[in-house]
Every structure is written in structure tokens, then in C-alpha cells.
Design a protein around this motif. Structure first.
Motif, mmCIF file in Angstrom:
data_model
loop_
_atom_site.group_PDB
_atom_site.id
_atom_site.type_symbol
_atom_site.label_atom_id
_atom_site.label_comp_id
_atom_site.label_asym_id
_atom_site.label_seq_id
_atom_site.Cartn_x
_atom_site.Cartn_y
_atom_site.Cartn_z
ATOM 1 N N GLY A 218 -6.263 28.672 63.854
ATOM 2 C CA GLY A 218 -6.342 28.115 62.507
ATOM 3 C C GLY A 218 -6.890 29.111 61.509
ATOM 4 O O GLY A 218 -8.040 29.540 61.620
ATOM 5 N N GLY B 223 -7.738 28.683 58.356
ATOM 6 C CA GLY B 223 -8.278 27.981 57.189
ATOM 7 C C GLY B 223 -9.740 28.350 56.989
ATOM 8 O O GLY B 223 -10.209 29.402 57.454
ATOM 9 N N PHE B 224 -10.466 27.478 56.298
ATOM 10 C CA PHE B 224 -11.869 27.743 55.973
ATOM 11 C C PHE B 224 -12.695 27.989 57.236
ATOM 12 O O PHE B 224 -13.431 28.965 57.344
ATOM 13 N N ALA B 225 -12.572 27.067 58.198
ATOM 14 C CA ALA B 225 -13.428 27.135 59.386
ATOM 15 C C ALA B 225 -13.043 28.314 60.273
ATOM 16 O O ALA B 225 -13.914 29.028 60.787
ATOM 17 N N ASN C 92 -0.699 29.599 62.063
ATOM 18 C CA ASN C 92 0.704 29.199 61.916
ATOM 19 C C ASN C 92 1.212 29.361 60.480
ATOM 20 O O ASN C 92 2.312 28.940 60.167
ATOM 21 N N ARG D 237 -7.350 25.249 49.275
ATOM 22 C CA ARG D 237 -6.891 23.895 48.977
ATOM 23 C C ARG D 237 -7.674 23.204 47.844
ATOM 24 O O ARG D 237 -7.075 22.480 47.034
ATOM 25 N N PRO D 238 -9.005 23.388 47.739
ATOM 26 C CA PRO D 238 -9.717 22.660 46.682
ATOM 27 C C PRO D 238 -9.121 22.864 45.288
ATOM 28 O O PRO D 238 -9.100 21.941 44.487
ATOM 29 N N SER E 177 1.892 28.955 66.600
ATOM 30 C CA SER E 177 1.152 27.686 66.665
ATOM 31 C C SER E 177 0.549 27.538 68.051
ATOM 32 O O SER E 177 1.231 27.778 69.055
ATOM 33 N N LEU E 178 -0.694 27.099 68.077
ATOM 34 C CA LEU E 178 -1.304 26.782 69.363
ATOM 35 C C LEU E 178 -0.686 25.477 69.862
ATOM 36 O O LEU E 178 -0.567 24.515 69.101
ATOM 37 N N THR F 19 -8.096 23.888 63.685
ATOM 38 C CA THR F 19 -6.727 23.601 63.239
ATOM 39 C C THR F 19 -6.667 22.487 62.188
ATOM 40 O O THR F 19 -5.576 22.078 61.800
ATOM 41 N N PRO G 293 -11.194 14.528 45.863
ATOM 42 C CA PRO G 293 -10.106 15.125 45.073
ATOM 43 C C PRO G 293 -9.270 14.092 44.304
ATOM 44 O O PRO G 293 -8.777 14.400 43.219
ATOM 45 N N ASP H 163 -12.437 20.438 59.724
ATOM 46 C CA ASP H 163 -11.753 19.138 59.750
ATOM 47 C C ASP H 163 -11.283 18.744 61.151
ATOM 48 O O ASP H 163 -11.079 17.553 61.416
ATOM 49 N N GLN I 293 -14.683 18.280 54.563
ATOM 50 C CA GLN I 293 -14.930 19.038 53.343
ATOM 51 C C GLN I 293 -15.020 20.514 53.677
ATOM 52 O O GLN I 293 -15.590 20.883 54.717
ATOM 53 N N ALA I 294 -14.514 21.350 52.767
ATOM 54 C CA ALA I 294 -14.553 22.790 53.019
ATOM 55 C C ALA I 294 -15.996 23.282 53.139
ATOM 56 O O ALA I 294 -16.316 24.104 54.006
ATOM 57 N N PHE I 295 -16.872 22.763 52.263
ATOM 58 C CA PHE I 295 -18.252 23.242 52.296
ATOM 59 C C PHE I 295 -18.894 22.927 53.645
ATOM 60 O O PHE I 295 -19.617 23.755 54.219
HETATM 61 C C1 LIG Z 1 -6.544 18.269 47.204
HETATM 62 C C2 LIG Z 1 -7.763 18.610 47.999
HETATM 63 C C3 LIG Z 1 -8.882 19.073 47.344
HETATM 64 C C4 LIG Z 1 -10.037 19.380 48.065
HETATM 65 N N1 LIG Z 1 -11.152 19.801 47.382
HETATM 66 C C5 LIG Z 1 -12.270 20.140 48.064
HETATM 67 C C6 LIG Z 1 -13.430 20.615 47.366
HETATM 68 O O1 LIG Z 1 -13.458 20.692 46.142
HETATM 69 N N2 LIG Z 1 -14.511 20.976 48.108
HETATM 70 C C7 LIG Z 1 -14.515 20.896 49.463
HETATM 71 O O2 LIG Z 1 -15.533 21.254 50.075
HETATM 72 N N3 LIG Z 1 -13.428 20.436 50.154
HETATM 73 C C8 LIG Z 1 -12.317 20.067 49.490
HETATM 74 N N4 LIG Z 1 -11.207 19.606 50.163
HETATM 75 C C9 LIG Z 1 -11.245 19.511 51.636
HETATM 76 C C10 LIG Z 1 -10.971 20.875 52.258
HETATM 77 O O3 LIG Z 1 -9.781 21.428 51.770
HETATM 78 C C11 LIG Z 1 -10.903 20.744 53.778
HETATM 79 O O4 LIG Z 1 -12.039 20.077 54.235
HETATM 80 C C12 LIG Z 1 -10.824 22.131 54.396
HETATM 81 O O5 LIG Z 1 -9.554 22.680 54.115
HETATM 82 C C13 LIG Z 1 -11.086 22.096 55.898
HETATM 83 O O6 LIG Z 1 -11.035 23.390 56.405
HETATM 84 P P1 LIG Z 1 -10.486 23.657 57.888
HETATM 85 O O7 LIG Z 1 -10.535 25.122 58.086
HETATM 86 O O8 LIG Z 1 -11.172 22.785 58.840
HETATM 87 O O9 LIG Z 1 -8.972 23.152 57.827
HETATM 88 P P2 LIG Z 1 -7.779 23.789 57.001
HETATM 89 O O10 LIG Z 1 -8.243 24.429 55.754
HETATM 90 O O11 LIG Z 1 -6.769 22.690 56.867
HETATM 91 O O12 LIG Z 1 -7.219 24.914 57.966
HETATM 92 C C14 LIG Z 1 -6.597 24.615 59.187
HETATM 93 C C15 LIG Z 1 -5.604 25.718 59.473
HETATM 94 O O13 LIG Z 1 -5.081 25.547 60.792
HETATM 95 C C16 LIG Z 1 -3.691 25.787 60.758
HETATM 96 N N5 LIG Z 1 -3.080 25.128 61.927
HETATM 97 C C17 LIG Z 1 -2.804 23.815 62.087
HETATM 98 N N6 LIG Z 1 -2.243 23.603 63.305
HETATM 99 C C18 LIG Z 1 -2.192 24.804 63.914
HETATM 100 C C19 LIG Z 1 -1.737 25.234 65.197
HETATM 101 N N7 LIG Z 1 -1.220 24.389 66.096
HETATM 102 N N8 LIG Z 1 -1.831 26.554 65.519
HETATM 103 C C20 LIG Z 1 -2.364 27.450 64.614
HETATM 104 N N9 LIG Z 1 -2.809 27.086 63.382
HETATM 105 C C21 LIG Z 1 -2.733 25.781 63.048
HETATM 106 C C22 LIG Z 1 -3.268 25.212 59.402
HETATM 107 O O14 LIG Z 1 -2.024 25.721 58.973
HETATM 108 C C23 LIG Z 1 -4.412 25.696 58.534
HETATM 109 O O15 LIG Z 1 -4.180 26.994 58.046
HETATM 110 C C24 LIG Z 1 -10.044 19.259 49.472
HETATM 111 C C25 LIG Z 1 -8.897 18.793 50.138
HETATM 112 C C26 LIG Z 1 -7.777 18.467 49.409
HETATM 113 C C27 LIG Z 1 -6.549 17.966 50.115
#
Ligand SMILES: Cc1cc2nc3c(=O)[nH]c(=O)nc-3n(C[C@H](O)[C@H](O)[C@H](O)COP(=O)(O)OP(=O)(O)OC[C@H]3O[C@@H](n4cnc5c(N)ncnc54)[C@H](O)[C@@H]3O)c2cc1C
Length: 437
Positions: free
Chosen positions: A22, A24-26, A49, A56-57, A90-91, A118, A178, A303, A311-313
Motif C-alpha cells: 500500500g 498511501g499515508f500509512a 497497486n 486524498r484530503p 497488487s497483494l 492497503t 469530508p 484504514d 483518518q490520515a492523521f
Molecule cells: C474525500 C476525503 C477527504 C478526507 N480528508 C481527510 C482529512 O482532511 N484529514 C484526514 O486526516 N483524513 C482525511 N481523509 C481520510 C484519509 O484519506 C484516509 O484515512 C487515509 O487515506 C488512510 O490512509 P491509508 O494509508 O491507511 O489508506 P490509503 O490512503 O487509502 O492508501 C492505501 C493504499 O493501498 C493501495 N492498495 C489497496 N489494495 C492494494 C493491494 N491489494 N496491493 C497493493 N496496494 C493496495 C491503495 O491503492 C492505496 O494507495 C479523507 C478521506 C476522503 C475520502
């Protein structure tokens, strides 16, 4: 220090391998923090992937003409810069007995530590008719579609036609903020175009309070803003079914709409058979380290894990705890005091004319109806404020984070973060008040 890994042929691998799924943020925060903590004493492999990290925020700006390009950070440059092996795939499957993961191209990878970051996905089908009759706000594409709707709304109102826009947070959504931002932004956007009187705005949520997880202070801010702006706000409205132009609720209410904007129920993006999950597929974790329950070396920050607020934070704080735990297990001297996950949420809620800020120390309750509450032992840290100046905080984060990740640096890292943190602390001292329950 833990023993180095032994490969199947009996060869000794000197550097432990951390596989992170993944981008993303985490996932990125974990990878970049591990690199900062351990230097080249760890082999980092990122399975992503997507080609880019998505900020996203700030996709909330897209329906109002925001530039999507600024929200994407290419993963390749950052990975190369920090010596992270990037695998575009993709995993698919995890074997915790053999310490192997399988990718969708059939490749098998070995790990010493595995980080499942993910994220989440949407499950609109939980509410019949939602997918067909509502705009949802998850992907940039959906945000652009909403932008097209708003242009149509603009044209109709400019022709003197009255329109009803309904917002709905149905049960199962884990991050309602959001949707409130978009409602407030739309109100300001319409007012600035002198069309506000022609558009009726209604906001409904299944929760007992607005953004319930963030406590009474945030509820009151939202309720007051709704009142000041003439937005009809309703709590305890669980959306059950949507037809063309009509939304039905569990209490028997039906509301008509010209445009319904909803933030659907959440589920985990990836199913992990064999690993413990909750009823939505989120991985059950140890609270402090985010290690997946019953596993030795598997973690789930962000997430993808079972923390009730998505939440991203909070994803950053979880990723920091994961990276520190892994780093301390690989080389205890490198991290003498590993950070543990202490859930303090920070958010800035955009309204276009001003913004609300909240810092919320959270505590899990175990009650599915209200899975978190403001930590009663940390009341002095519960801060809420509203000011146009908070918009600068949102803007600063929007520049800072993509810049950090593009450089392969963690969000919580280096001088830039300390400057940012000082700024936020200074602002919250003067622009936010303590909330007493
Ligand atoms: C419109 C909107 C606004 C937001 N605003 C805020 C805000 O202002 N402040 C805040 O703190 N949070 C906010 N959030 C929430 C925040 O975006 C999420 O909590 C954050 O993205 C979580 O981070 P993550 O790394 O866990 O997941 P993600 O950011 O979703 O990253 C997961 C990654 O894993 C990848 N992935 C998925 N499946 C696979 C697989 N099988 N193999 C490899 N990769 C894979 C995905 O493509 C993605 O790149 C908002 C969300 C939305 C929808």
C-alpha cells in the motif's frame, strides 16, 4: 537484535526484509520512517497497486475547480531516493506460516516483517439505491462528477429554478468529516454566486451528534454553523433506501432531493483470509503497536486496521508506532523509546470562507454504537476553534505533506515537521479553546 533471516537454500540474508503493501499515508510513512530509523540496515520493499500517492484530503477541492495534478505524488522518484524497492502489483494473499505474500502477477515474496497498509474501500450497496441515485465522494473521478453536478445546479439556479441538495452519512461510514466540508464549501460557493436563496441544503447523519467521534465541541461548532448558514441539519437519521429523487430513513422519514451527495459505508480494501478481522474486514490489531492479533510479524496501520475512526492523521500516528516497533525489534539501540499509538486526532474542516480546527484525544469504548469518545483523562488537550486563519493550516499541510513524501521523508520527521508542529501549536493556543464536557 533479532537473528538475521535464513533463506530456503540455507544462505544467510544479513538485512531483514520489511514488505509494505500500500502506497498511501500509512504505507509511505512506515517505509520512510523505517529508512530514517535504520538507514541501510533494513531491506524495504513497497508493493503498490497505483503509480502515485494520492493526497486524498484535498480532493474536496476538486468539485469546486481544484487542480488534481497537485494531489498526486509519483512513487518511483521517492522510492529510488530512499532505496525502497518499488513493486507495482497488487497483494493477493498472505501466508503467515511461511512468511510469504503472493502478488497478482503470481510472484511470491518473502518477508521478515509485513505491513498491510492497503486502506479502505466503499460499500455503497449496503444502502439499496445509493450507488444508482447518489453522488459519492471517494475517488477523484467521483469528485469531478460532483463538480459537473454543481455546474448544472449553478445553471438551474441562475435561471431562477429552486433546487434541493441533500447530504447523507449512512451507518457504516467511518470518516464523515469530508462530507461536512463539502456541504459547508457548497454553501459558501453558492453564497458567493448570489444563488444561495435558490438552493435548499439539508444534511442528515445516522449519528446522534454531528461528527460524533470528535465530541461535543465539534458537534456544537457544526450545529452553530448550520444554523448561521441556513443549512437544515439532522442527526439520528439512518438512511435505509434511495429511489430516484427520494431518500428513505429508518424512522419513516422520506426526503426529496434534486442532488444527493453521500459518503457510503466503509469496508476493508483487501480481504485477508486467515487473519483476524472485524465484520467489515478491518484487521484486528494490538492497540499500541498495531500488530495484527495472533501474529508475530504482521502489522496493519491506517484504514486497513480496526481503529474505528479512519483518518490520515491517525494513519500517520499508527504508522509511526509500527515503524518504531519494527525498528526496535531489528535494532533496539536505534530506537530506545519506540513510539506507541496514542490516538489524538487533528483535523481542519474547510468551509471556503473559514475553517474549523479540532484536536481530539480519543479513547476506544468497545461499544459498537459509539466506538470512541473524547478521552476524559485528557480534557485539557481537547481543543476546538473556528477561524479564517485555520484555512492557512489546511493549505500549509497541503504543501508540506506531498513535498515530504516526494522527497522520501516521513510526515513526522525532520526540521520541517518541527516547524509545522510549532506553527500548529501556536495557532491552537490562540485560535482554539479547551472544551469541557
Ligand atoms: C474525500 C476525503 C477527504 C478526507 N480528508 C481527510 C482529512 O482532511 N484529514 C484526514 O486526516 N483524513 C482525511 N481523509 C481520510 C484519509 O484519506 C484516509 O484515512 C487515509 O487515506 C488512510 O490512509 P491509508 O494509508 O491507511 O489508506 P490509503 O490512503 O487509502 O492508501 C492505501 C493504499 O493501498 C493501495 N492498495 C489497496 N489494495 C492494494 C493491494 N491489494 N496491493 C497493493 N496496494 C493496495 C491503495 O491503492 C492505496 O494507495 C479523507 C478521506 C476522503 C475520502
Amino acid at each position: 537484535m533479532e537473528a538475521p533471516a535464513i533463506l530456503s537454500g540455507g544462505t544467510m540474508r544479513t538485512r531483514p526484509r520489511v514488505v509494505i503493501a500500500g502506497g498511501g499515508f500509512a504505507g509511505l510513512e512506515t517505509a520512510f520512517t523505517l529508512r530514517s530509523r535504520l538507514g541501510d540496515r533494513v531491506d524495504l520493499r513497497l508493493i503498490a497497486n497505483e503509480h502515485d500517492f494520492l493526497f486524498r484530503p484535498n480532493t474536496i477541492y476538486l468539485p469546486f475547480g481544484g487542480d488534481e495534478a497537485k494531489l498526486h505524488v509519483p512513487l518511483t522518484d521517492a522510492a529510488v531516493r530512499r532505496g525502497v524497492d518499488l513493486v507495482r502489483a497488487s497483494l493477493k494473499r498472505v501466508d503467515t506460516d511461511l512468511h510469504l505474500v503472493e502478488l497478482d502477477d503470481g510472484t511470491i515474496e518473502h518477508y521478515d516483517y509485513l505491513v498491510l497498509a492497503t486502506g479502505a474501500a466503499m460499500r455503497p450497496e449496503e444502502v439499496p439505491g445509493l450507488a444508482e441515485h447518489a453522488r459519492t465522494i471517494w475517488t477523484p473521478g467521483q469528485m469531478h462528477d460532483l463538480g459537473d453536478d454543481l455546474e448544472r445546479l449553478h445553471l438551474a439556479a441562475a435561471d431562477g429554478e429552486v433546487r434541493h441538495v441533500l447530504f447523507a452519512v449512512p451507518p457504516g461510514n467511518k470518516c464523515a468529516g469530508p462530507l461536512y466540508e463539502i456541504a459547508f464549501m457548497l454553501e459558501t460557493w453558492l453564497r458567493r454566486r448570489h444563488l444561495r436563496d435558490l438552493v435548499c441544503l439539508t444534511f442528515t447523519t445516522y449519528e446522534h451528534q454531528f461528527i460524533q467521534a470528535f465530541g461535543p465541541g465539534v458537534h456544537h461548532v457544526v450545529a452553530d454553523e448550520f444554523a448561521d448558514r441556513g443549512v437544515n441539519g439532522y442527526t439520528d437519521q439512518a438512511l435505509t433506501r434511495v429511489e430516484d429523487g427520494i431518500a428513505h430513513y429508518a424512522n419513516g422519514t422520506a426526503r426529496t432531493f434534486d442532488l444527493l451527495v453521500a459518503f457510503p459505508p466503509y469496508r476493508a480494501a483487501v480481504d485477508y483470509p486467515g487473519l483476524p478481522t472485524d465484520d467489515r474486514g478491518f484487521l484486528l490489531t494490538e492497540p499500541d503497536t498495531r500488530r495484527v492479533q495472533g501474529t508475530a510479524n504482521v502489522y496493519a496501520p491506517g484504514d486497513a486496521g480496526d481503529f474505528p475512526v479512519k483518518q490520515a492523521f491517525l494513519a500517520f500516528l499508527q504508522a509511526d508506532a509500527v515503524a518504531d516497533d519494527i525498528a526496535a525489534r531489528i535494532d533496539p539501540a536505534a530506537v530506545p523509546a519506540p513510539r506507541r499509538f496514542a490516538p489524538v486526532s487533528m483535523c481542519v474542516m474547510e468551509m471556503l470562507d473559514k475553517a474549523a480546527f479540532a484536536q481530539v484525544p480519543l479513547q476506544t469504548t468497545g461499544d459498537p454504537a459509539a466506538p470512541v469518545r473524547v478521552d476524559p483523562d485528557a480534557e485539557e488537550d481537547y481543543l476546538v476553534g473556528v477561524s479564517p486563519i485555520w484555512r492557512l493550516g489546511k493549505k500549509a499541510l497541503g504543501y508540506y505533506l506531498p513535498h515530504q513524501f516526494a522527497a522520501g521523508r516521513p510526515f513526522h520527521g525532520g526540521l520541517a515537521w518541527h516547524a509545522m508542529e510549532l506553527g500548529l501549536k501556536g495557532m491552537s493556543k490562540t485560535l482554539a479553546d479547551q472544551v469541557r464536557e
